[in-house]
Design a protein around this motif. Structure first.
Motif, mmCIF file in Angstrom:
data_model
loop_
_atom_site.group_PDB
_atom_site.id
_atom_site.type_symbol
_atom_site.label_atom_id
_atom_site.label_comp_id
_atom_site.label_asym_id
_atom_site.label_seq_id
_atom_site.Cartn_x
_atom_site.Cartn_y
_atom_site.Cartn_z
ATOM 1 N N GLU A 57 -0.196 14.361 46.761
ATOM 2 C CA GLU A 57 -0.715 13.047 46.383
ATOM 3 C C GLU A 57 -1.844 13.149 45.357
ATOM 4 O OE1 GLU A 57 0.018 9.895 49.674
ATOM 5 O OE2 GLU A 57 -1.087 11.528 50.630
ATOM 6 N N LEU A 58 -2.446 14.340 45.255
ATOM 7 C CA LEU A 58 -3.470 14.577 44.233
ATOM 8 C C LEU A 58 -2.889 15.134 42.941
ATOM 9 C CD1 LEU A 58 -6.288 16.179 46.407
ATOM 10 C CD2 LEU A 58 -6.512 14.070 45.083
ATOM 11 N N ARG A 59 -1.888 16.040 43.071
ATOM 12 C CA ARG A 59 -1.415 16.784 41.908
ATOM 13 C C ARG A 59 0.065 16.619 41.612
ATOM 14 N NH1 ARG A 59 -5.227 18.275 38.685
ATOM 15 N NH2 ARG A 59 -3.856 19.899 37.882
ATOM 16 N N GLY A 60 0.814 15.959 42.509
ATOM 17 C CA GLY A 60 2.252 15.934 42.364
ATOM 18 C C GLY A 60 2.862 17.245 42.839
ATOM 19 N N TYR A 61 4.167 17.366 42.688
ATOM 20 C CA TYR A 61 4.837 18.616 43.084
ATOM 21 C C TYR A 61 6.053 18.828 42.201
ATOM 22 C CZ TYR A 61 8.330 15.735 45.544
ATOM 23 O OH TYR A 61 9.309 14.829 45.848
ATOM 24 N N THR A 62 6.534 20.052 42.184
ATOM 25 C CA THR A 62 7.714 20.395 41.402
ATOM 26 C C THR A 62 8.823 20.843 42.334
ATOM 27 O OG1 THR A 62 6.418 21.051 39.479
ATOM 28 C CG2 THR A 62 8.654 21.916 39.627
ATOM 29 N N GLU A 63 9.996 20.278 42.135
ATOM 30 C CA GLU A 63 11.165 20.629 42.942
ATOM 31 C C GLU A 63 12.332 20.899 42.003
ATOM 32 O OE1 GLU A 63 13.338 20.615 46.868
ATOM 33 O OE2 GLU A 63 11.256 20.812 46.263
ATOM 34 N N ASN A 64 12.859 22.124 42.047
ATOM 35 C CA ASN A 64 13.997 22.508 41.201
ATOM 36 C C ASN A 64 13.753 22.196 39.727
ATOM 37 O OD1 ASN A 64 15.451 23.364 43.482
ATOM 38 N ND2 ASN A 64 16.248 21.299 43.825
ATOM 39 N N GLY A 65 12.519 22.466 39.283
ATOM 40 C CA GLY A 65 12.176 22.293 37.883
ATOM 41 C C GLY A 65 11.780 20.891 37.482
ATOM 42 N N THR A 66 11.826 19.938 38.408
ATOM 43 C CA THR A 66 11.445 18.558 38.108
ATOM 44 C C THR A 66 10.075 18.265 38.701
ATOM 45 O OG1 THR A 66 13.733 17.778 38.052
ATOM 46 C CG2 THR A 66 12.032 16.124 38.435
ATOM 47 N N PHE A 67 9.164 17.775 37.884
ATOM 48 C CA PHE A 67 7.823 17.421 38.348
ATOM 49 C C PHE A 67 7.832 15.983 38.845
ATOM 50 C CE2 PHE A 67 3.427 15.862 37.197
ATOM 51 C CZ PHE A 67 2.818 16.438 38.302
ATOM 52 N N VAL A 68 7.429 15.784 40.088
ATOM 53 C CA VAL A 68 7.342 14.466 40.695
ATOM 54 C C VAL A 68 5.867 14.076 40.714
ATOM 55 C CG1 VAL A 68 7.804 13.065 42.740
ATOM 56 C CG2 VAL A 68 9.395 14.906 42.086
ATOM 57 N N ASN A 69 5.517 13.128 39.879
ATOM 58 C CA ASN A 69 4.109 12.789 39.649
ATOM 59 C C ASN A 69 3.686 11.661 40.584
ATOM 60 O OD1 ASN A 69 1.557 12.406 38.646
ATOM 61 N ND2 ASN A 69 2.183 12.329 36.492
ATOM 62 N N LEU A 70 3.457 11.999 41.845
ATOM 63 C CA LEU A 70 3.075 10.985 42.819
ATOM 64 C C LEU A 70 1.765 10.278 42.494
ATOM 65 C CD1 LEU A 70 4.140 12.610 46.230
ATOM 66 C CD2 LEU A 70 5.339 10.886 44.880
ATOM 67 N N PRO A 71 0.723 10.994 42.024
ATOM 68 C CA PRO A 71 -0.514 10.259 41.705
ATOM 69 C C PRO A 71 -0.322 9.216 40.616
ATOM 70 C CG PRO A 71 -0.678 12.564 41.021
ATOM 71 C CD PRO A 71 0.537 12.453 41.885
ATOM 72 N N ALA A 72 0.546 9.503 39.636
ATOM 73 C CA ALA A 72 0.801 8.510 38.589
ATOM 74 C C ALA A 72 1.520 7.287 39.139
ATOM 75 C CB ALA A 72 1.624 9.132 37.462
ATOM 76 N N LEU A 73 2.214 7.470 40.270
ATOM 77 C CA LEU A 73 2.911 6.357 40.911
ATOM 78 C C LEU A 73 2.027 5.611 41.896
ATOM 79 C CD1 LEU A 73 6.333 8.144 41.557
ATOM 80 C CD2 LEU A 73 5.868 6.363 39.855
#
Length: 411
Positions: A57-73
């Motif tokens: 929730e602070l930095r997002g995460y990467t899964e299978n090469g895709t960055f999921v930007n939770l803080p931006a959401l």
């Protein structure tokens, strides 16, 4: 301690050695940090208890090469978040997607939730993200074949939903119908991460904004581990003041003299207090629904058999005496059935318990969300049989019976 925790997390966030894509889904490949280890929240830390690690929730995460930007959401590690990926169908030129009003009302209901957060504010921040139009299907799956419903659902999901989001997002489709029925919606399991709102056969197609609001919150409720009867599956309980109860799914609760559909979106609510147990074999009518939580603004509805069919009695004030057996007298030791369901044997009396829904939400869907579950185990969980109680969700015909049976609340 809260201030210290916030400062340490801020140090972690600002450290130049932390790249957003360093926060891998499993947290196993995190680099060494310049700041002390205490300043780096471990992948297991979830300060707000929403099933999403603070680090994500602070930095997002990467899964299978895709960055999921939770803080931006809009994610916050100090305030509970729920993320919903919403796809939709278009039927004969009419979109089955929710209006912005419905989306805003969904947000308002969850923001009003009586749940605590580390930031000192109550409520849940829900993120219902309207995404892609999917191919129109008259029915997802065929009659009496649960597997076919979810096979059709998964085909559309796999073509639209980025699997990198599966660790943080629930997924749903605003569809026309499933199993060749007029059912309003369906969750995959209790709890789960997948659900359907299927109001294409309603009038108007897609349902009114109120019907969409109530059905979305109802089906999402199953994904959050909520049931038709609270902790059990007995429906139509008068002491269960929740949209999980079919009585209130599409009208909203009765509060302050009005139903939610009269213009009060916050009445499309899960139960937010405890209510007393009702023993249908021995009812004390003078108590009504008093004796547990505050029901001073609520009315309710009970259902009874008459002439072999279910009849409704709406009550304007649940906080006072209720003439359960409708004989004009307030009595004790009354034996009377209050939860008529035409799918159950007539006049079976039992003990009715309810539930404070908001206090019993499963934010991680029993581990389907978050970093812990392996892909193989997730697939296994998704293939589990659908519970029996989800096989007969509220449909158009039952909805019409409910509306025609209900009468004006009595004092």
């Amino acid at each position: 301690m809260r201030l210290l925790h916030c400062l340490l997390l801020a140090v972690c966030l600002l450290s130049p050695s932390l790249h957003p894509q360093a926060a891998e889904a499993q947290g196993d490949d995190l680099p060494l940090f310049v700041v002390p280890a205490l300043a780096t929240p471990p992948i297991s830390r979830d300060s707000d208890g929403d099933g999403l690690p603070d680090l994500w929730e602070l930095r997002g995460y990467t899964e299978n090469g895709t960055f999921v930007n939770l803080p931006a959401l809009g994610a916050s590690p100090w305030h509970k978040d729920l993320f919903i990926w919403m796809d939709y169908m278009v039927k004969d030129g009419t979109s089955l997607a929710p209006s912005q009003t419905v989306i805003d009302n969904i947000k308002a209901v969850f923001a009003n939730a009586p749940v605590n957060n580390p930031d000192g504010r109550t409520g849940i921040t829900i993120h219902p993200v309207l995404k892609n139009q999917v191919s129109y299907q008259e029915s997802l799956g065929v009659k009496d074949d649960d597997a076919s419903v979810w096979q059709a659902f998964d085909a559309l999901k796999n073509a639209s939903f980025d699997a990198a989001y599966a660790r943080s997002f629930r997924y749903m489709i605003w569809a026309n119908a499933y199993a060749q029925d007029s059912s309003s919606g369906l969750a995959r399991n209790i709890p789960s991460t997948d659900f359907i709102v299927s109001l294409g056969t309603f009038t108007p197609a897609g349902g009114t904004d109120w019907v969409r609001l109530g059905t979305f919150i109802h089906e999402l409720g199953h994904c959050l581990s909520l049931r038709h009867g609270g902790a059990d599956d007995t429906n139509y309980k008068p002491n269960y003041l929740s949209v999980m109860n079919y009585t209130f799914q599409m009208t909203g609760l009765f509060r302050n003299g009005q139903y939610g559909e009269s213009g009060h979106p916050l009445y499309f609510d899960y139960q937010r207090m405890n209510t007393p147990v009702l023993n249908e074999n021995s009812l004390t009518e003078s108590l009504g629904l008093t004796g547990a939580g505050d029901v001073s603004t609520y009315g309710t509805t009970f259902w009874y058999y008459s002439g072999g069919t279910c009849q409704a009695q709406a009550v304007a004030n649940a906080n006072g005496a209720i003439d359960w057996n409708r004989n004009g007298a307030i009595e004790s030791g009354v034996s009377y059935g209050l939860h008529c369901d035409e799918d159950e044997p007539a006049d079976e009396k039992t003990t009715l318990t309810a539930q404070n829904n908001w206090a019993n939400i499963d934010y991680s869907a029993n581990g389907l969300l978050g970093p812990a579950l392996s892909t193989a185990r997730r697939l296994q969980r998704l293939q589990e049989p659908m519970p029996e109680e989800l096989r007969h969700e509220l449909n158009w015909e039952t909805y019409q019976k409910l509306r025609s049976a209900m009468i004006a609340p009595v004092p």
